[in-house]
Scaffold this active site. Structure first.
Site, PDB file in Angstrom:
ATOM      1  CE1 TYR A 150      -3.227  -2.858   0.174  1.00 62.62           C
ATOM      2  CE2 TYR A 150      -3.579  -2.418   2.492  1.00 62.62           C
ATOM      3  CZ  TYR A 150      -3.861  -3.144   1.353  1.00 62.62           C
ATOM      4  OH  TYR A 150      -4.785  -4.163   1.405  1.00 62.62           O
TER       5      TYR A 150
ATOM      6  CB  SER B 195     -13.972  -4.272  -0.649  1.00 67.63           C
ATOM      7  OG  SER B 195     -12.678  -4.005  -1.119  1.00 67.63           O
TER       8      SER B 195
ATOM      9  CG  LEU C 173     -18.447   0.199   3.821  1.00 67.89           C
ATOM     10  CD1 LEU C 173     -17.840   1.517   4.293  1.00 67.89           C
ATOM     11  CD2 LEU C 173     -19.897   0.083   4.275  1.00 67.89           C
ATOM     12  CB  ALA C 174     -19.290  -2.647  -2.532  1.00 67.47           C
ATOM     13  CD  GLN C 175     -12.736  -0.929  -4.148  1.00 66.12           C
ATOM     14  OE1 GLN C 175     -12.981  -0.523  -5.280  1.00 66.12           O
ATOM     15  NE2 GLN C 175     -11.562  -1.452  -3.801  1.00 66.12           N
ATOM     16  N   GLY C 176     -17.400   1.806  -1.082  1.00 61.70           N
ATOM     17  CA  GLY C 176     -18.232   3.009  -0.925  1.00 61.70           C
ATOM     18  C   GLY C 176     -19.564   2.906  -1.648  1.00 61.70           C
ATOM     19  CG  LEU C 177     -22.214   0.348  -4.979  1.00 60.67           C
ATOM     20  CD1 LEU C 177     -22.097   0.937  -6.377  1.00 60.67           C
ATOM     21  CD2 LEU C 177     -22.587  -1.113  -5.075  1.00 60.67           C
ATOM     22  CG  LEU C 178     -22.639  -1.998  -0.423  1.00 64.65           C
ATOM     23  CD1 LEU C 178     -22.106  -3.185   0.383  1.00 64.65           C
ATOM     24  CD2 LEU C 178     -23.994  -2.351  -1.038  1.00 64.65           C
TER      25      LEU C 178
ATOM     26  N   GLY D 175     -24.487   4.416  -0.524  1.00 57.64           N
ATOM     27  CA  GLY D 175     -25.595   5.112  -1.185  1.00 57.64           C
ATOM     28  C   GLY D 175     -25.212   6.527  -1.615  1.00 57.64           C
TER      29      GLY D 175
HETATM   30  N1  LIG Z   1      -6.330  -8.249   0.884  1.00 58.46           N
HETATM   31  C1  LIG Z   1      -6.667  -7.598  -0.193  1.00 58.46           C
HETATM   32  O1  LIG Z   1      -6.420  -8.037  -1.334  1.00 58.46           O
HETATM   33  C2  LIG Z   1      -7.408  -6.292  -0.033  1.00 58.46           C
HETATM   34  C3  LIG Z   1      -8.033  -5.700  -1.144  1.00 58.46           C
HETATM   35  C4  LIG Z   1      -8.729  -4.513  -0.942  1.00 58.46           C
HETATM   36  C5  LIG Z   1      -8.767  -3.922   0.330  1.00 58.46           C
HETATM   37  N2  LIG Z   1      -8.126  -4.522   1.376  1.00 58.46           N
HETATM   38  C6  LIG Z   1      -8.159  -3.915   2.735  1.00 58.46           C
HETATM   39  O2  LIG Z   1      -9.508  -3.662   3.092  1.00 58.46           O
HETATM   40  C7  LIG Z   1      -9.685  -2.305   3.446  1.00 58.46           C
HETATM   41  C8  LIG Z   1     -11.087  -1.868   3.080  1.00 58.46           C
HETATM   42  O3  LIG Z   1     -11.428  -2.152   1.726  1.00 58.46           O
HETATM   43  P1  LIG Z   1     -11.606  -1.012   0.637  1.00 58.46           P
HETATM   44  O4  LIG Z   1     -10.892   0.205   1.089  1.00 58.46           O
HETATM   45  O5  LIG Z   1     -11.268  -1.606  -0.679  1.00 58.46           O
HETATM   46  O6  LIG Z   1     -13.192  -0.749   0.579  1.00 58.46           O
HETATM   47  P2  LIG Z   1     -14.318  -0.323   1.621  1.00 58.46           P
HETATM   48  O7  LIG Z   1     -13.837  -0.388   2.996  1.00 58.46           O
HETATM   49  O8  LIG Z   1     -15.506  -1.104   1.230  1.00 58.46           O
HETATM   50  O9  LIG Z   1     -14.596   1.192   1.197  1.00 58.46           O
HETATM   51  C9  LIG Z   1     -13.865   2.260   1.740  1.00 58.46           C
HETATM   52  C10 LIG Z   1     -14.422   3.580   1.201  1.00 58.46           C
HETATM   53  O10 LIG Z   1     -15.822   3.663   1.465  1.00 58.46           O
HETATM   54  C11 LIG Z   1     -16.175   5.012   1.827  1.00 58.46           C
HETATM   55  N3  LIG Z   1     -16.690   4.962   3.216  1.00 58.46           N
HETATM   56  C12 LIG Z   1     -16.091   4.397   4.311  1.00 58.46           C
HETATM   57  N4  LIG Z   1     -16.843   4.539   5.404  1.00 58.46           N
HETATM   58  C13 LIG Z   1     -17.961   5.187   5.026  1.00 58.46           C
HETATM   59  C14 LIG Z   1     -19.114   5.636   5.706  1.00 58.46           C
HETATM   60  N5  LIG Z   1     -19.296   5.421   7.004  1.00 58.46           N
HETATM   61  N6  LIG Z   1     -20.064   6.304   4.992  1.00 58.46           N
HETATM   62  C15 LIG Z   1     -19.921   6.527   3.666  1.00 58.46           C
HETATM   63  N7  LIG Z   1     -18.843   6.124   2.961  1.00 58.46           N
HETATM   64  C16 LIG Z   1     -17.870   5.463   3.631  1.00 58.46           C
HETATM   65  C17 LIG Z   1     -14.893   5.825   1.711  1.00 58.46           C
HETATM   66  O11 LIG Z   1     -14.790   6.335   0.380  1.00 58.46           O
HETATM   67  P3  LIG Z   1     -15.426   7.774  -0.096  1.00 58.46           P
HETATM   68  O12 LIG Z   1     -15.697   8.601   1.115  1.00 58.46           O
HETATM   69  O13 LIG Z   1     -14.371   8.345  -0.985  1.00 58.46           O
HETATM   70  O14 LIG Z   1     -16.653   7.371  -0.860  1.00 58.46           O
HETATM   71  C18 LIG Z   1     -13.813   4.780   1.908  1.00 58.46           C
HETATM   72  O15 LIG Z   1     -12.565   5.104   1.334  1.00 58.46           O
HETATM   73  C19 LIG Z   1      -8.544  -1.566   2.714  1.00 58.46           C
HETATM   74  O16 LIG Z   1      -8.234  -0.329   3.298  1.00 58.46           O
HETATM   75  C20 LIG Z   1      -7.430  -2.579   2.858  1.00 58.46           C
HETATM   76  O17 LIG Z   1      -6.843  -2.467   4.148  1.00 58.46           O
HETATM   77  C21 LIG Z   1      -7.475  -5.693   1.205  1.00 58.46           C
END
Ligand SMILES: NC(=O)c1ccc[n+]([C@@H]2O[C@H](COP(=O)([O-])OP(=O)(O)OC[C@H]3O[C@@H](n4cnc5c(N)ncnc54)[C@H](OP(=O)(O)O)[C@@H]3O)[C@@H](O)[C@H]2O)c1
Length: 326
Positions: free
Chosen positions: A59, A198, A200-205, A207
Site C-alpha cells: 500500500y 471492501s 462497503l464495496a468501496q463506498g458503493l453501499l 448510497g
Molecule cells: N487483501 C486484499 O487483497 C485487499 C483488497 C482490498 C482492500 N483490502 C483492505 O480492506 C480495506 C477496506 O477495503 P476497501 O478500502 O477496498 O473498501 P471499503 O472499505 O468497502 O470502502 C472504503 C471507502 O468507502 C467510503 N466509506 C467508508 N466509510 C464510510 C461511511 N461510514 N459512509 C460513507 N462512505 C464510507 C470511503 O470512500 P469515499 O468517502 O471516498 O466514498 C472509503 O474510502 C482496505 O483499506 C485494505 O486495508 C485488502
C-alpha cells in the site's frame, strides 16, 4: 465496540480499520489526507476501541505502514497490527527480510498478524511458510494469515506451516457473498477468522453514489461496479439498506457493515476517508439486525445483478475517454 475472542495476544475488534487509502495514489485523497486526516482517523479509532489495523507493504509502497505506525505511536504495542507480504519471490530468506522491513516501517518489534497478500500462482506455500515459521520462532510474527485464498489453499497453507493459519482476508460484502459458500462455514466450525475487505464495496453501499455522482478517483473510475448502469441496478439494494437504516437511526453504510459482521467468524476492515466515517463505522459494531432485516438485505443483494465481463468494456472505455478529456 464488540470484540472476537479467538485466543490471540490482543482481542480483535469486530470493526477494524483498513488503511490501503493511506498514502495511496489509487484512492487519490491527496497529501493533506495522508499527512493529517489519516493520523486523526487512527487516533480516533484507538480512542473508540478499535484494535484491528490492517495494512500491507504494497500500500503506497510502504507509505501506509509508515503513516499507520507513526499515528499509532505508543499504542502500537497494544493493538492487533496486521500487515501483508506481497509474495513475488516467496522464499524463506526473502520473507524474513521483508517482515523485518515492515516491522521497521511500522515501528514495532512484532507483527501481530502477518498475511500472505495473494496466493502465488506458481509457487506453492511450503517455502513461504518455512519463512513464516522461522519468524514465529523468533517472535517477530505472532499469527500467520493468508488473503484471497481458496479454502483448499488455506488448509494447505496450514499444513505447510504445521500450525494454525488464523485468518483469510477476502472480499466480503452484500454484493460479494462468495465466502459464504465454504470459507465462513469452515471458519465458524474451526475457530478461524475471515477478515472482510471492501465491506462497503468501496463506498458503493454507502448510497452516496449514483449515475450523476460517480467517484472521480482512478481506482473507482476503473471499476465496473461504479459504471452508471451498475449504479442504477444497485438502487433497489440501496433503498433496502436505507429502509433498515431508518429503523436503526443509522446510515446505509452502517447497516452494510452490521450485515457483514453478523456472521460470528467475521471481522470487517472498512477504509475511511474522514474521521466522521470512521466514527460511524465503529458505531456499526453495536447495531443488531433482526432476522427479518438480515434476510431482507440478503434478498435485495441477490436481486442485484451487475453488468460484468466483456459487456462492461464500452462503459469503462467511455469513462477513460471522458477522464482523458476532462
Ligand atoms: N487483501 C486484499 O487483497 C485487499 C483488497 C482490498 C482492500 N483490502 C483492505 O480492506 C480495506 C477496506 O477495503 P476497501 O478500502 O477496498 O473498501 P471499503 O472499505 O468497502 O470502502 C472504503 C471507502 O468507502 C467510503 N466509506 C467508508 N466509510 C464510510 C461511511 N461510514 N459512509 C460513507 N462512505 C464510507 C470511503 O470512500 P469515499 O468517502 O471516498 O466514498 C472509503 O474510502 C482496505 O483499506 C485494505 O486495508 C485488502
Amino acid at each position: 465496540m464488540r470484540y472476537l475472542s479467538p485466543e490471540t495476544s490482543t482481542r480483535i475488534s469486530r470493526i477494524g480499520l483498513g488503511t490501503w487509502q493511506f498514502g495511496s495514489r489509487e484512492w487519490g485523497y491527496g497529501p493533506s489526507y495522508a499527512e493529517q486526516e489519516a493520523h486523526a482517523i487512527v487516533r480516533r479509532a484507538v480512542e473508540l476501541g478499535v484494535t484491528l489495523f490492517d495494512t500491507a507493504e504494497i500500500y503506497g509502497f510502504g507509505r501506509s505502514e509508515r503513516i499507520l505506525g507513526e499515528a499509532l505511536g505508543e499504542d502500537r504495542e497494544s493493538v492487533f497490527l496486521a500487515t501483508k507480504i506481497f509474495p513475488l519471490l516467496p522464499v524463506a530468506p526473502v520473507v524474513e527480510q521483508r517482515a523485518v522491513a515492515s516491522a521497521n516501517r511500522l515501528g514495532v518489534r512484532r507483527l501481530d498478524l502477518y498475511q500472505v497478500h495473494q496466493p502465488n500462482p506458481v509457487i506453492r506455500d511450503g517455502m513461504i511458510m518455512r519463512g513464516m515459521r522461522a519468524l514465529q520462532r523468533v517472535g517477530l510474527v505472532g499469527e500467520v494469515g493468508v488473503s484471497n485464498y481458496s479454502l483448499d489453499r488455506w488448509r494447505a497453507a496450514e499444513d505447510a506451516l504445521d500450525r494454525r493459519v488464523l485468518s483469510n482476508q477476502v472480499r466480503y460484502s452484500l454484493i460479494d457473498r462468495s465466502p459464504e459458500q465454504d470459507l465462513l462455514p469452515f471458519a465458524e466450525s474451526t475457530g478461524h477468522l475471515v477478515i472482510a475487505y471492501s465491506p462497503l464495496a468501496q463506498g458503493l453501499l454507502s448510497g452516496a453514489y449514483h449515475r450523476d455522482r460517480r467517484p472521480v478517483n482512478r481506482l473507482r473510475a476503473a471499476s465496473p461496479l461504479f459504471l452508471p448502469e451498475n449504479l442504477d441496478r444497485a438502487r433497489d439494494l440501496i433503498a433496502t439498506l436505507r429502509e433498515v437504516a431508518d429503523a436503526h437511526s443509522a446510515t446505509p453504510a452502517q447497516i452494510a457493515l452490521a450485515w457483514v459482521i453478523r456472521r460470528p467468524a467475521v471481522v470487517a476492515i472498512p477504509g475511511a476517508s474522514s474521521v466522521g466515517q470512521l466514527e460511524r463505522n465503529v458505531a456499526a459494531a453495536d447495531i443488531d439486525l433482526t432476522g427479518d432485516e438480515y434476510r431482507a438485505l440478503g434478498d435485495a443483494a441477490r436481486r442485484f445483478r451487475p453488468v460484468t465481463g466483456p459487456a462492461v468494456l464500452p462503459g469503462l472505455l467511455r469513462t477513460r475517454v471522458r477522464r482523458g478529456l476532462g
